[in-house]
Scaffold this motif. Structure first.
Motif, PDB file in Angstrom:
ATOM      1  N   ARG A  89       0.834  -1.212   0.000  1.00 25.60           N
ATOM      2  CA  ARG A  89       0.000   0.000   0.000  1.00 25.60           C
ATOM      3  C   ARG A  89       0.860   1.250   0.000  1.00 25.60           C
ATOM      4  NH1 ARG A  89      -4.921   0.136   3.970  1.00 25.60           N
ATOM      5  NH2 ARG A  89      -5.375   1.827   2.517  1.00 25.60           N
ATOM      6  N   VAL A  90       1.973   1.236   0.767  1.00 22.22           N
ATOM      7  CA  VAL A  90       2.819   2.422   0.831  1.00 22.22           C
ATOM      8  C   VAL A  90       3.469   2.706  -0.514  1.00 22.22           C
ATOM      9  CG1 VAL A  90       4.919   3.354   1.867  1.00 22.22           C
ATOM     10  CG2 VAL A  90       3.213   2.230   3.306  1.00 22.22           C
ATOM     11  N   ASN A  91       3.862   1.638  -1.199  1.00 23.16           N
ATOM     12  CA  ASN A  91       4.547   1.822  -2.464  1.00 23.16           C
ATOM     13  C   ASN A  91       3.590   1.890  -3.645  1.00 23.16           C
ATOM     14  OD1 ASN A  91       7.085   1.713  -1.211  1.00 23.16           O
ATOM     15  ND2 ASN A  91       7.090  -0.533  -1.208  1.00 23.16           N
ATOM     16  N   SER A  92       2.292   1.956  -3.378  1.00 26.24           N
ATOM     17  CA  SER A  92       1.322   2.012  -4.457  1.00 26.24           C
ATOM     18  C   SER A  92       1.421   3.319  -5.213  1.00 26.24           C
ATOM     19  CB  SER A  92      -0.089   1.820  -3.900  1.00 26.24           C
ATOM     20  OG  SER A  92      -0.394   2.869  -3.002  1.00 26.24           O
ATOM     21  N   GLU A  93       0.897   3.341  -6.410  1.00 24.53           N
ATOM     22  CA  GLU A  93       0.976   4.508  -7.284  1.00 24.53           C
ATOM     23  C   GLU A  93      -0.430   4.916  -7.716  1.00 24.53           C
ATOM     24  OE1 GLU A  93       2.950   6.608  -8.242  1.00 24.53           O
ATOM     25  OE2 GLU A  93       2.891   7.101 -10.359  1.00 24.53           O
ATOM     26  N   PRO A  94      -0.793   6.204  -7.569  1.00 26.66           N
ATOM     27  CA  PRO A  94      -2.128   6.653  -8.021  1.00 26.66           C
ATOM     28  C   PRO A  94      -2.174   6.741  -9.539  1.00 26.66           C
ATOM     29  CG  PRO A  94      -0.859   8.511  -7.218  1.00 26.66           C
ATOM     30  CD  PRO A  94      -0.016   7.291  -6.965  1.00 26.66           C
ATOM     31  N   THR A  95      -2.301   5.601 -10.199  1.00 21.90           N
ATOM     32  CA  THR A  95      -2.167   5.527 -11.663  1.00 21.90           C
ATOM     33  C   THR A  95      -3.181   6.405 -12.378  1.00 21.90           C
ATOM     34  OG1 THR A  95      -1.398   3.247 -11.403  1.00 21.90           O
ATOM     35  CG2 THR A  95      -2.074   3.957 -13.615  1.00 21.90           C
ATOM     36  N   GLN A  96      -4.451   6.309 -11.997  1.00 20.83           N
ATOM     37  CA  GLN A  96      -5.477   7.093 -12.683  1.00 20.83           C
ATOM     38  C   GLN A  96      -5.287   8.591 -12.456  1.00 20.83           C
ATOM     39  OE1 GLN A  96      -9.296   5.599 -11.459  1.00 20.83           O
ATOM     40  NE2 GLN A  96      -9.034   3.622 -12.486  1.00 20.83           N
ATOM     41  N   ASP A  97      -4.955   8.968 -11.219  1.00 15.65           N
ATOM     42  CA  ASP A  97      -4.718  10.382 -10.931  1.00 15.65           C
ATOM     43  C   ASP A  97      -3.490  10.888 -11.675  1.00 15.65           C
ATOM     44  OD1 ASP A  97      -6.872  10.191  -9.326  1.00 15.65           O
ATOM     45  OD2 ASP A  97      -5.820  10.433  -7.418  1.00 15.65           O
ATOM     46  N   LYS A  98      -2.475  10.034 -11.808  1.00 10.26           N
ATOM     47  CA  LYS A  98      -1.270  10.431 -12.531  1.00 10.26           C
ATOM     48  C   LYS A  98      -1.592  10.716 -13.987  1.00 10.26           C
ATOM     49  CE  LYS A  98       3.463   8.831 -13.432  1.00 10.26           C
ATOM     50  NZ  LYS A  98       4.449   7.759 -13.166  1.00 10.26           N
ATOM     51  N   GLN A  99      -2.411   9.872 -14.609  1.00 15.95           N
ATOM     52  CA  GLN A  99      -2.798  10.096 -15.994  1.00 15.95           C
ATOM     53  C   GLN A  99      -3.612  11.380 -16.146  1.00 15.95           C
ATOM     54  OE1 GLN A  99      -4.875   6.508 -17.029  1.00 15.95           O
ATOM     55  NE2 GLN A  99      -2.997   5.254 -17.165  1.00 15.95           N
ATOM     56  N   ALA A 100      -4.472  11.659 -15.155  1.00 17.65           N
ATOM     57  CA  ALA A 100      -5.266  12.889 -15.211  1.00 17.65           C
ATOM     58  C   ALA A 100      -4.376  14.125 -15.114  1.00 17.65           C
ATOM     59  CB  ALA A 100      -6.300  12.880 -14.092  1.00 17.65           C
ATOM     60  N   LEU A 101      -3.362  14.086 -14.240  1.00 15.72           N
ATOM     61  CA  LEU A 101      -2.454  15.225 -14.089  1.00 15.72           C
ATOM     62  C   LEU A 101      -1.621  15.424 -15.346  1.00 15.72           C
ATOM     63  CD1 LEU A 101      -1.289  14.680 -10.395  1.00 15.72           C
ATOM     64  CD2 LEU A 101      -2.780  16.493 -11.241  1.00 15.72           C
ATOM     65  N   LEU A 102      -1.137  14.340 -15.928  1.00 15.60           N
ATOM     66  CA  LEU A 102      -0.355  14.468 -17.160  1.00 15.60           C
ATOM     67  C   LEU A 102      -1.214  15.010 -18.299  1.00 15.60           C
ATOM     68  CD1 LEU A 102       1.733  11.158 -17.009  1.00 15.60           C
ATOM     69  CD2 LEU A 102       2.558  13.495 -16.668  1.00 15.60           C
ATOM     70  N   ALA A 103      -2.475  14.600 -18.353  1.00 15.97           N
ATOM     71  CA  ALA A 103      -3.372  15.135 -19.375  1.00 15.97           C
ATOM     72  C   ALA A 103      -3.598  16.624 -19.170  1.00 15.97           C
ATOM     73  CB  ALA A 103      -4.704  14.386 -19.340  1.00 15.97           C
ATOM     74  N   PHE A 104      -3.735  17.040 -17.921  1.00 14.42           N
ATOM     75  CA  PHE A 104      -3.906  18.467 -17.610  1.00 14.42           C
ATOM     76  C   PHE A 104      -2.693  19.266 -18.061  1.00 14.42           C
ATOM     77  CE2 PHE A 104      -2.848  21.793 -14.481  1.00 14.42           C
ATOM     78  CZ  PHE A 104      -3.865  22.692 -14.752  1.00 14.42           C
ATOM     79  N   LEU A 105      -1.497  18.778 -17.708  1.00  8.65           N
ATOM     80  CA  LEU A 105      -0.279  19.528 -18.014  1.00  8.65           C
ATOM     81  C   LEU A 105      -0.002  19.564 -19.517  1.00  8.65           C
ATOM     82  CD1 LEU A 105       1.803  21.012 -16.265  1.00  8.65           C
ATOM     83  CD2 LEU A 105       3.290  19.023 -16.480  1.00  8.65           C
ATOM     84  N   SER A 106      -0.378  18.522 -20.232  1.00  5.29           N
ATOM     85  CA  SER A 106      -0.105  18.476 -21.669  1.00  5.29           C
ATOM     86  C   SER A 106      -1.025  19.389 -22.466  1.00  5.29           C
ATOM     87  CB  SER A 106      -0.243  17.032 -22.179  1.00  5.29           C
ATOM     88  OG  SER A 106      -1.597  16.582 -22.037  1.00  5.29           O
ATOM     89  N   GLN A 107      -2.159  19.786 -21.891  1.00  8.17           N
ATOM     90  CA  GLN A 107      -3.144  20.587 -22.627  1.00  8.17           C
ATOM     91  C   GLN A 107      -3.154  22.051 -22.218  1.00  8.17           C
ATOM     92  OE1 GLN A 107      -7.080  18.707 -22.963  1.00  8.17           O
ATOM     93  NE2 GLN A 107      -6.172  16.776 -22.268  1.00  8.17           N
ATOM     94  N   ILE A 108      -2.206  22.469 -21.388  1.00 11.44           N
ATOM     95  CA  ILE A 108      -2.189  23.859 -20.931  1.00 11.44           C
ATOM     96  C   ILE A 108      -0.751  24.355 -20.888  1.00 11.44           C
ATOM     97  CG2 ILE A 108      -2.012  23.333 -18.451  1.00 11.44           C
ATOM     98  CD1 ILE A 108      -4.027  25.633 -18.004  1.00 11.44           C
ATOM     99  N   SER A 109      -0.547  25.606 -21.262  1.00 18.23           N
ATOM    100  CA  SER A 109       0.791  26.195 -21.201  1.00 18.23           C
ATOM    101  C   SER A 109       1.190  26.400 -19.752  1.00 18.23           C
ATOM    102  CB  SER A 109       0.809  27.530 -21.952  1.00 18.23           C
ATOM    103  OG  SER A 109       0.443  27.343 -23.306  1.00 18.23           O
TER     104      SER A 109
END
Length: 662
Positions: A21-41
C-alpha cells in the motif's frame, strides 16, 4: 510452536500488505495530471517526471498510502489558458485545489462537479470568466471558496446555501451584477463582494460583515452601508402584471362660462407677475453677493481647521483650536523643535488646505499644504489621557530623536480639545501602499533588493529607538514604514513612542490586528519584545506579500505567522513567498534566510525572541556579495543618529533563529 509460526506468517503477510500500500501509485490520478499539463501552457519549473511517482511531483500531495491525490497546489506556476475538461475532474479524492495567481482564462469546466470531496478552492488572481460556476455550487463539502480578482459576470446564485460547511467566500474584484442572495450559514465567517456591480439592499443575514466587504458596488444599501431610500428602492425583478382594465365612462360635454375664463386669466396673470418679481429679486441679491466676495480669495481646498473640526464632530472655526482669544492662542501655541527648518505658526497651519491621508490606531493624519507651498503632515491624536505637562515631557523626548531611519517630529500642539503632531511629508508613501496597492497589469512589482533594503533600514531605525533612546515603538506596521522620495529603497519608521500618552487600560496598540504579540492581547502593554514580534510580522509581510489581517490569508483564516508555520511544516516553503518574487533567480537562499529571521522574531515566548540589534546583525550578515556596501553597513551605525546619541556596547554574539526546516 504452531501458534508462533502462525503469528509470524500473519505478521509477514501484514508487512507485505503495508509495503504494497505504501509503495502504491495513483495511476489514474497520474494520468489525469499528465493530461492536464499536456493541454495547458505552463512555466518550465513544473517538471513532472513520468518515471517517478506522482506523489513526488511539485505541487502534488497524496494520501498516506500514496493511492490518491489529496492536494494540488500550483500557485504562480505560469499556467496560461483554459482549464481543460476531463482532466482535473478525474481526481476523485482531491481535497484542496490551489491554482491562484496564474493566467487561467475562460469558464470553470462543468465537470468540476465530480470533485465531490473538494473542500478548499483557491482560483483568485486569474482571468477566469463566465457566469458564477454552477459546478462549484454542487460541491456541498466546500469550506473556503476564493474566486476573487477574475472576470466573472452574472448574478450570485442563491444555491450557495447548499454549501452548508462554508466558512469563507471571496468574490471581490469581479463583475457580478444583481442582488446579493441571503446566505444564512452560521459557519460563514469571512465574506467579501467588494468591487463588483451589485445593487439592491443587503440581506439582514449578511449585515454582520464589515462595510469593506460591500464597498465599491453600484447601488448597495442597508446595514452596514447607508440605509436604503424608502421612496426610491432599488429595482428588483418582478413578474409582468397584466394591463389594467379599460373602464369606459360617459363623457359629459360642458363648456366653461365666460366669467370662469376671465377669472382664470386674471389669476394666471397675477401668478406670472409674482414669478417675475421673485426672479428680479434673486438676480439683485446675486449681484450684491458677487460684489461682496470679489475681494475675498476662495480657499483652494478644505482648510486644516475645518478638517479638524469635522473630524471632531465640532465647529470648523479655528477658535475651537486656539481657544477663541489672543490669550488662549498665546498659551496654546505651536511648539517647534530645533533643526526643523520650518517658519510658520498655528494660524498658518489652520489656514492651510488639507486632505485626509489615513485613520490609524492613534489618530487621523492630514496632508496640509501651507500658503507658501510648504507641505507637512498633521496628526490629530485621539483619546489622549495624560496631562499637558506629561504630554510636553514625552514630546521633548521624541522631538530630540535624530536618525536617518526615524521620521523626525517637527512640532506639536496641546490644548484641552486638540493634540496635534507635525512631521515631514513623505511623497513616496508607505510600504503598505507600495506592497498592497493595485496589482494590475500596470503595477511595478517591488523587487527583492528593494524589500531587503527596506527591512534593513527599518531595522536600523528600531535599533536606534531601542538601544540608544530606550524607547518602545509600540505601533510597528507597514503603514508606519515610510519611504523616502529620493531613494525608495530607504525607509524610516514613524508613529513611535506614543503609547505613554494613552490610558494603560485601553492602549491604542490593543486595536492593532495582525501585528500584536500574543502577550499584548492579555496584558495590553507593549515592550521591546513585542516590538520584535511586530517587526517579525513585517518581515513575513515583505516575504509573502500578504497583509497580516488579510481575510483570505490561509485555508483556515489564521494569522500570518501561523499560516507561514503551517506551510513550512508541510515542506511547501516555496508557496510562502510572494508570487512577484518568483521571477527573480538566485535569491532563494537569501529569501529562506530572511524567512528564518522573521520566524525567530515571532516566537510565542517573548524570551525566545532575539534583541533588535541582533536581528539587524543577522540580516546584514546574510549571504550577500561584498559589493553591496549599503546593505552591509555595520549595525553599529544604526545606533548613531546625531550628537545626542551614545553608542552603547553591543553583544557581538548572533542570536540563532528558532529551529525552522525550509
Amino acid at each position: 510452536m504452531a501458534v508462533m509460526i502462525l503469528k509470524r506468517v500473519l505478521m509477514a503477510m501484514l508487512l507485505s500488505l503495508v509495503a504494497t500500500r505504501v509503495n502504491s501509485e495513483p495511476t489514474q490520478d497520474k494520468q489525469a495530471l499528465l493530461a492536464f499539463l499536456s493541454q495547458i501552457s505552463h512555466a518550465n519549473r513544473i517538471q513532472w517526471n513520468q518515471s517517478h511517482s506522482a506523489c513526488t511531483w511539485v505541487g502534488v500531495v497524496c494520501d498516506p498510502t500514496n493511492s490518491s491525490v489529496f492536494y494540488l497546489r500550483l500557485p504562480g506556476a505560469g499556467l496560461v489558458g483554459q482549464i481543460p475538461r476531463n482532466t482535473l475532474s478525474r481526481l476523485s479524492q482531491l481535497r484542496v485545489l490551489s491554482l491562484h495567481s496564474n493566467r487561467l482564462s475562460g469558464p470553470i469546466p462543468s465537470d468540476f462537479s465530480q470533485l465531490t470531496l473538494l473542500r478548499n478552492v483557491y482560483l483568485q488572481d486569474n482571468q477566469l470568466s463566465g457566469d458564477f460556476p454552477s459546478s462549484l455550487v454542487q460541491l456541498s463539502r466546500i469550506i473556503r471558496l476564493d474566486i476573487s480578482s477574475n472576470n466573472f459576470t452574472g448574478s450570485i446564485p442563491f444555491s450557495l446555501n447548499n454549501l452548508t460547511h462554508l466558512t469563507g467566500l471571496f468574490l471581490q474584484n469581479n463583475q457580478f451584477t444583481g442582488r446579493i442572495p441571503s446566505i444564512a450559514q452560521p459557519s460563514l465567517a469571512d465574506f467579501n463582494v467588494s468591487n463588483n456591480r451589485l445593487n439592491g439592499s443587503i440581506p439582514t443575514a449578511m449585515a454582520r460583515f464589515p462595510a469593506t466587504a460591500f464597498a465599491n458596488n453600484l447601488q448597495l444599501c442597508g446595514d452596514p452601508l447607508a440605509p436604503c431610500n424608502p421612496f426610491f428602492p432599488s429595482p428588483a425583478p418582478s413578474p409582468t402584471l397584466p394591463p389594467p382594465p379599460v373602464i369606459v365612462t360617459r363623457r359629459r360635454s360642458r363648456r366653461l362660462s365666460t366669467a370662469a375664463i376671465v377669472a382664470i386669466s386674471v389669476v394666471g396673470g397675477i401668478l406670472l407677475l409674482l414669478l417675475l418679481l421673485a426672479l428680479i429679486f434673486l438676480l439683485l441679491r446675486r449681484n450684491r453677493r458677487r460684489q461682496t466676495t470679489k475681494t475675498q480669495k476662495p480657499p483652494p481646498a478644505i482648510t486644516t481647521a475645518r478638517a479638524l473640526g469635522e473630524a471632531a464632530g465640532t465647529s470648523s472655526s479655528k477658535d475651537d483650536v486656539t481657544g477663541g482669544s489672543a490669550e488662549g492662542a498665546e498659551r496654546n501655541k505651536l511648539i517647534f523643535f530645533q533643526g526643523g527648518g520650518y517658519s510658520f505658526d498655528l494660524e498658518d497651519l489652520l489656514r492651510a488646505s488639507a486632505e485626509v491621508l489615513g485613520k490609524g490606531t492613534v489618530g487621523t493624519s492630514y496632508k496640509a499644504v501651507l500658503e507658501e507651498g510648504t507641505t507637512v503632515v498633521v496628526k490629530r491624536l485621539k483619546d489622549v489621557s495624560v496631562t499637558k505637562k506629561e504630554f510636553e515631557q514625552q514630546m521633548e523626548v521624541l522631538g530630540n530623536i535624530k536618525h536617518e531611519n526615524v521620521l523626525p517630529l517637527r512640532a506639536f500642539y496641546y490644548s484641552k480639545d486638540e493634540k496635534l503632531l507635525v512631521s515631514d511629508y513623505m511623497p513616496a508613501g508607505s510600504l503598505s501602499a507600495l506592497l498592497h496597492g493595485s496589482r494590475g497589469s500596470g503595477r511595478t512589482p517591488l523587487d527583492w533588493e528593494s524589500r531587503l533594503r527596506i527591512a534593513v533600514s527599518a531595522a536600523r531605525g528600531l535599533v536606534h529607538l531601542h538601544v540608544s533612546r530606550k524607547i518602545v515603538h509600540g505601533n510597528i506596521k507597514s503603514s508606519n514604514i515610510l519611504l523616502r522620495q529620493d531613494n525608495l529603497l530607504d525607509a524610516c519608521v514613524s508613529d513611535y513612542g506614543l503609547n505613554p500618552l494613552f490610558s494603560s487600560s485601553n492602549p491604542p496598540n490593543h486595536r492593532i490586528m495582525g501585528y500584536r504579540a500574543p502577550e499584548v492581547v492579555e496584558t495590553r502593554k507593549v515592550t521591546f519584545k513585542s516590538d520584535i514580534y511586530s517587526f517579525g510580522v513585517l518581515v513575513l509581510e515583505l516575504l509573502t506579500g500578504k497583509a497580516p489581517n488579510q481575510a483570505s490569508l490561509g485555508e483556515e483564516g489564521i494569522d500570518l505567522p501561523r499560516w507561514v508555520q503551517s506551510v513550512v511544516r508541510e515542506e511547501w516553503t516555496a508557496e510562502v513567498f510572494d508570487v512577484e518574487l518568483m521571477r527573480y533567480h538566485n535569491v532563494e537562499e537569501e529569501m529562506v534566510q530572511l524567512l528564518q529571521i522573521g520566524m525567530a522574531c515571532v516566537a510565542n515566548v517573548p524570551d525566545q525572541r532575539p534583541e533588535m540589534q541582533h536581528v539587524l546583525r543577522m540580516i546584514e550578515d546574510m549571504n550577500r556579495g561584498d559589493t553591496d556596501e549599503g546593505l552591509r553597513q555595520s549595525s553599529d551605525d544604526a545606533l548613531r543618529g546625531g550628537s545626542d546619541s551614545q553608542t552603547p556596547p553591543t553583544d557581538s554574539r548572533k542570536a540563532s533563529p528558532a529551529g525552522l526546516t525550509p
